[in-house]
Write an enzyme that holds these catalytic residues in place. Structure first.
Site, PDB file in Angstrom:
ATOM      1  N   TRP A  23       0.840  -1.193   0.000  1.00 34.88           N
ATOM      2  CA  TRP A  23       0.000   0.000   0.000  1.00 34.88           C
ATOM      3  C   TRP A  23       0.881   1.252   0.000  1.00 34.88           C
ATOM      4  O   TRP A  23       0.640   2.210  -0.730  1.00 34.88           O
ATOM      5  CB  TRP A  23      -0.923  -0.010   1.202  1.00 34.88           C
ATOM      6  CG  TRP A  23      -1.903   1.138   1.301  1.00 34.88           C
ATOM      7  CD1 TRP A  23      -2.171   2.101   0.359  1.00 34.88           C
ATOM      8  CD2 TRP A  23      -2.748   1.439   2.398  1.00 34.88           C
ATOM      9  NE1 TRP A  23      -3.137   2.970   0.813  1.00 34.88           N
ATOM     10  CE2 TRP A  23      -3.506   2.570   2.083  1.00 34.88           C
ATOM     11  CE3 TRP A  23      -2.943   0.848   3.636  1.00 34.88           C
ATOM     12  CZ2 TRP A  23      -4.434   3.133   2.954  1.00 34.88           C
ATOM     13  CZ3 TRP A  23      -3.871   1.398   4.491  1.00 34.88           C
ATOM     14  CH2 TRP A  23      -4.607   2.532   4.148  1.00 34.88           C
ATOM     15  N   ASP A  58       1.866  -8.616  -0.918  1.00 38.74           N
ATOM     16  CA  ASP A  58       0.439  -8.319  -0.858  1.00 38.74           C
ATOM     17  C   ASP A  58       0.200  -6.936  -1.456  1.00 38.74           C
ATOM     18  O   ASP A  58       0.819  -5.966  -1.038  1.00 38.74           O
ATOM     19  CB  ASP A  58      -0.045  -8.351   0.593  1.00 38.74           C
ATOM     20  CG  ASP A  58      -1.520  -8.032   0.683  1.00 38.74           C
ATOM     21  OD1 ASP A  58      -2.330  -8.888   0.302  1.00 38.74           O
ATOM     22  OD2 ASP A  58      -1.859  -6.918   1.120  1.00 38.74           O
ATOM     23  N   TYR A  63      -4.800   0.158  -4.757  1.00 34.67           N
ATOM     24  CA  TYR A  63      -3.627   0.879  -4.255  1.00 34.67           C
ATOM     25  C   TYR A  63      -3.013   1.683  -5.398  1.00 34.67           C
ATOM     26  O   TYR A  63      -2.445   1.133  -6.322  1.00 34.67           O
ATOM     27  CB  TYR A  63      -2.580  -0.060  -3.685  1.00 34.67           C
ATOM     28  CG  TYR A  63      -2.976  -0.845  -2.453  1.00 34.67           C
ATOM     29  CD1 TYR A  63      -4.123  -0.551  -1.722  1.00 34.67           C
ATOM     30  CD2 TYR A  63      -2.184  -1.888  -2.019  1.00 34.67           C
ATOM     31  CE1 TYR A  63      -4.458  -1.283  -0.597  1.00 34.67           C
ATOM     32  CE2 TYR A  63      -2.518  -2.622  -0.893  1.00 34.67           C
ATOM     33  CZ  TYR A  63      -3.647  -2.324  -0.190  1.00 34.67           C
ATOM     34  OH  TYR A  63      -3.980  -3.046   0.931  1.00 34.67           O
TER      35      TYR A  63
END
Length: 177
Positions: A23, A58, A63
């Site tokens: 992120w 991940d 994002y």
């Protein structure tokens, strides 16, 4: 360095206890941005994590409105297949390309899922997503039950707390089946 591994569900996938969450590398210009990021530094950081034994990354389509997935693809592009980490991404949050500051919409309609998986595969430059997660519980719509398509190795959910799991274990067991 060898990191301890943990089993992921019923699959044969063994993952390190520490992964790389992307992120923070998603860049500016969208509603939930962490601010400007240097993509070259992000790529170097991902590669360093993999060199240290991290075997999963991940990310999520939302994002950076796809940017994080693109950076992950660049970081993995030159790695031999045997050294590539597992790639996890998420779906269920759609955005308006004309208004990146608007909040994403929770959407699990079949058309949105199809569109999102195809876009994530393209941005990640992979033929298969190792773990495809529903980003937020309660996204509108639903997908048909059954095995995931060959482009998805496993399915799961994100943003679920232990309270939610304890409160409705039967519904979560149905989802995992």
């Amino acid at each position: 360095m060898s990191l301890p591994k943990a089993r992921l569900g019923k699959s044969d996938m063994e993952i390190t206890r520490v992964g790389f969450g992307s992120w923070g590398i998603s860049g500016p210009g969208w509603r939930y941005a962490w601010g400007p990021q240097d993509d070259a530094e992000s790529i170097a950081t991902i590669r360093h994590a993999v060199e240290q034994g991290v075997n999963w990354i991940d990310t999520a389509a939302v994002y950076g409105l796809g940017h994080s997935e693109e950076v992950v693809a660049k970081a993995l592009a030159d790695l031999p297949e045997a050294d590539r980490p597992f790639v996890f991404t998420k779906l269920g949050l759609s955005w308006d390309d004309n208004d990146p500051a608007s909040p994403p919409v929770r959407d699990m309609s079949p058309a949105s899922v199809r569109r999102e998986v195809e876009a994530s595969l393209r941005r990640l430059n992979v033929e298969r997503i190792d773990l495809y997660q529903v980003h937020w519980r309660g996204a509108a719509g639903s997908t048909k039950k059954g095995p995931p398509p060959p482009t998805i190795a496993g399915a799961g959910t994100s943003q679920v707390c232990s309270y939610s799991l304890a409160r409705s274990p039967a519904s979560w067991a149905r989802m995992a089946a």
